[in-house]
Design an enzyme around this catalytic site. Structure first.
Site, PDB file in Angstrom:
ATOM      1  N   SER A  93       0.912  -1.303  -0.054  1.00 35.86           N
ATOM      2  CA  SER A  93      -0.084   0.024   0.074  1.00 35.86           C
ATOM      3  C   SER A  93       0.652   1.329   0.097  1.00 35.86           C
ATOM      4  CB  SER A  93      -0.910   0.018   1.425  1.00 35.86           C
ATOM      5  OG  SER A  93      -1.636  -0.977   1.242  1.00 35.86           O
ATOM      6  N   HIS A  99      -3.260   0.476  -4.709  1.00 39.63           N
ATOM      7  CA  HIS A  99      -2.586  -0.466  -5.414  1.00 39.63           C
ATOM      8  C   HIS A  99      -2.872  -0.295  -6.906  1.00 39.63           C
ATOM      9  CE1 HIS A  99      -1.211  -3.236  -2.278  1.00 39.63           C
ATOM     10  NE2 HIS A  99      -2.123  -2.642  -1.329  1.00 39.63           N
ATOM     11  N   HIS A 149      -5.270  -9.352  -1.914  1.00 40.55           N
ATOM     12  CA  HIS A 149      -5.599  -9.599  -0.419  1.00 40.55           C
ATOM     13  C   HIS A 149      -6.817 -10.641  -0.370  1.00 40.55           C
ATOM     14  CE1 HIS A 149      -3.894  -5.748  -0.756  1.00 40.55           C
ATOM     15  NE2 HIS A 149      -3.165  -5.876   0.125  1.00 40.55           N
ATOM     16  N   TYR A 160      -8.797 -10.504   1.990  1.00 40.03           N
ATOM     17  CA  TYR A 160      -9.864  -9.542   2.353  1.00 40.03           C
ATOM     18  C   TYR A 160     -10.692  -8.955   1.223  1.00 40.03           C
ATOM     19  CZ  TYR A 160      -6.983  -5.090   1.536  1.00 40.03           C
ATOM     20  OH  TYR A 160      -6.366  -4.317   1.024  1.00 40.03           O
ATOM     21  N   GLU A 161      -9.980  -9.060   0.132  1.00 35.96           N
ATOM     22  CA  GLU A 161     -10.753  -8.634  -0.938  1.00 35.96           C
ATOM     23  C   GLU A 161     -11.677  -9.797  -1.546  1.00 35.96           C
ATOM     24  OE1 GLU A 161      -8.177  -6.114  -3.989  1.00 35.96           O
ATOM     25  OE2 GLU A 161      -6.827  -7.179  -2.775  1.00 35.96           O
ATOM     26  N   ALA A 196       2.810  -2.295   4.107  1.00 39.44           N
ATOM     27  CA  ALA A 196       2.308  -1.546   5.101  1.00 39.44           C
ATOM     28  C   ALA A 196       2.033  -2.398   6.274  1.00 39.44           C
ATOM     29  CB  ALA A 196       1.034  -0.665   4.692  1.00 39.44           C
ATOM     30  N   MET A 226      -2.186  -7.426   6.619  1.00 34.83           N
ATOM     31  CA  MET A 226      -3.182  -8.345   6.093  1.00 34.83           C
ATOM     32  C   MET A 226      -2.673  -9.065   4.693  1.00 34.83           C
ATOM     33  SD  MET A 226      -6.163  -5.447   6.458  1.00 34.83           S
ATOM     34  CE  MET A 226      -6.457  -4.493   7.867  1.00 34.83           C
ATOM     35  N   SER A 227      -1.270  -9.014   4.347  1.00 36.37           N
ATOM     36  CA  SER A 227      -0.943  -9.545   3.198  1.00 36.37           C
ATOM     37  C   SER A 227       0.406 -10.453   3.617  1.00 36.37           C
ATOM     38  CB  SER A 227      -0.571  -8.374   2.608  1.00 36.37           C
ATOM     39  OG  SER A 227       0.324  -7.646   2.917  1.00 36.37           O
ATOM     40  N   ASN A 252       1.353   3.120  10.766  1.00 31.99           N
ATOM     41  CA  ASN A 252       0.728   3.484  11.851  1.00 31.99           C
ATOM     42  C   ASN A 252       1.039   2.606  13.039  1.00 31.99           C
ATOM     43  OD1 ASN A 252      -1.119   1.567  10.298  1.00 31.99           O
ATOM     44  ND2 ASN A 252      -1.726   1.350  12.289  1.00 31.99           N
ATOM     45  N   HIS A 279      -7.208   4.327   6.544  1.00 30.77           N
ATOM     46  CA  HIS A 279      -6.370   3.918   5.325  1.00 30.77           C
ATOM     47  C   HIS A 279      -5.561   5.320   4.951  1.00 30.77           C
ATOM     48  CE1 HIS A 279      -4.928   1.302   2.385  1.00 30.77           C
ATOM     49  NE2 HIS A 279      -5.637   2.028   1.503  1.00 30.77           N
TER      50      HIS A 279
HETATM   51  N1  HPA Z   1      -3.555  -3.499  11.041  1.00 28.21           N
HETATM   52  C1  HPA Z   1      -3.503  -4.155   9.942  1.00 28.21           C
HETATM   53  N2  HPA Z   1      -2.935  -4.117   8.666  1.00 28.21           N
HETATM   54  C2  HPA Z   1      -2.173  -2.956   8.537  1.00 28.21           C
HETATM   55  C3  HPA Z   1      -2.329  -1.812   9.424  1.00 28.21           C
HETATM   56  C4  HPA Z   1      -2.567  -2.253  11.076  1.00 28.21           C
HETATM   57  O1  HPA Z   1      -2.727  -1.521  11.957  1.00 28.21           O
HETATM   58  N3  HPA Z   1      -1.411  -1.032   9.115  1.00 28.21           N
HETATM   59  C5  HPA Z   1      -1.519  -1.329   7.878  1.00 28.21           C
HETATM   60  N4  HPA Z   1      -1.739  -2.297   7.621  1.00 28.21           N
END
Ligand code: HPA
Length: 268
Positions: free
Chosen positions: A24, A55, A77, A79-80, A107, A205-206, A229, A241
């Site tokens: 990301s 992306h 991903h 989640y998609e 990320a 998540m990847s 973050n 995001h």
């Molecule tokens: N959690 C999960 N996936 C992420 C995060 C997070 O805090 N930041 C960027 N991708």
């Protein structure tokens, strides 16, 4: 998969030895390639499309300091809604093209209190909490073993090269363990306390399905997270995001500088 591979082979402008998957907000790296040639995902038959904001959705061939590369600007991903097998289509394609070293970037949320927003972290190991594995189902013994070992899933030798290179460049590169969650909701503070307790430094998540697939295929793996973050409940702020993408843009130059120097050193 065969139709996708045929299409990619027909349109590839070189024979890449290194493959890079961009996370990301890190898509800009593809602009650094020389003699770049892009294949949009939309043009590839039976190929997943990137739906996540940040992306781009293309395969970019080119060279970096003379090393032929292929870059996935946009990953898939779970989640998609993709199956674990679809999520690793890029890794399968890279391997089929002759790639032997795969670099994954992502990320991630920072759990380790030693990381700050913007920190770069070389992943040393992972904890798969996605409840899925891309190797589930019949095994193609020609590609790899039924039960692949994951002891050195993140190739120690490549990580050492990345750490040395970062030191030389004056870039701080941490090491840490990445916990993979399904998403797409961010974690709760209780989940982050749990992840910290079980030894995770990062959460995302990847990457984990791709790294499992890469190991099955015998690829060497380097993975680097950008802490976009602090994880849920650690900073007193909510996670969004936009912040994730903004941090990606903030560290982009440093990240690119590191990758540009590291990549030629990995390909030996
Ligand atoms: N959690 C999960 N996936 C992420 C995060 C997070 O805090 N930041 C960027 N991708």
């Amino acid at each position: 998969m065969q139709a996708a591979l045929d299409h990619i082979r027909r349109h590839a402008s070189n024979a890449p030895r290194v493959g890079v998957v961009l996370g990301s907000g890190l898509g800009g790296f593809a602009q650094e390639l020389e003699e770049a040639h892009a294949i949009p995902y939309a043009s590839i038959p039976d190929w997943p499309q990137s739906t996540a904001v940040g992306h781009e959705g293309k395969l970019v061939f080119g060279t970096l300091s003379g090393v032929p590369l292929v870059v996935m600007a946009g990953r898939f991903h779970l989640y998609e809604g993709y199956t674990p097998q679809q999520a690793v289509a890029g890794v399968r394609a890279m391997h089929a093209l002759g790639v032997r070293t795969a670099i994954f970037t992502n990320a991630a949320g920072g759990i380790n209190a030693g990381f700050a927003r913007g920190a770069l972290v070389a992943i040393s190991d992972h904890i798969n909490l996605q409840g899925a594995n891309p190797l589930a189902g019949p095994n193609d013994d020609r590609l790899g073993p039924r039960f692949p070992d994951m002891t050195d899933a993140y190739t120690a030798e490549l990580r050492a090269i990345a750490l040395d290179t970062a030191r030389e460049l004056g870039i701080t590169l941490h090491e840490g363990i990445y916990a993979a969650m399904l998403g797409p909701s961010y974690e709760t503070p209780a989940e982050i306390r749990f992840l910290r307790t079980i030894g995770a430094d990062l959460v995302g998540m990847s990457t984990v399905p791709e790294v499992i697939q890469a190991n099955h295929l015998g690829l060497r793996v380097l993975a680097i997270s950008c802490v976009t973050n602090m994880a849920a409940g650690l900073s007193g702020e909510k996670i969004n995001h936009e912040e994730v993408l903004e941090t990606g843009r903030m560290v982009r130059q440093t990240f690119v500088r590191l990758l540009k120097t590291v990549i030629p050193r990995l390909d030996r």
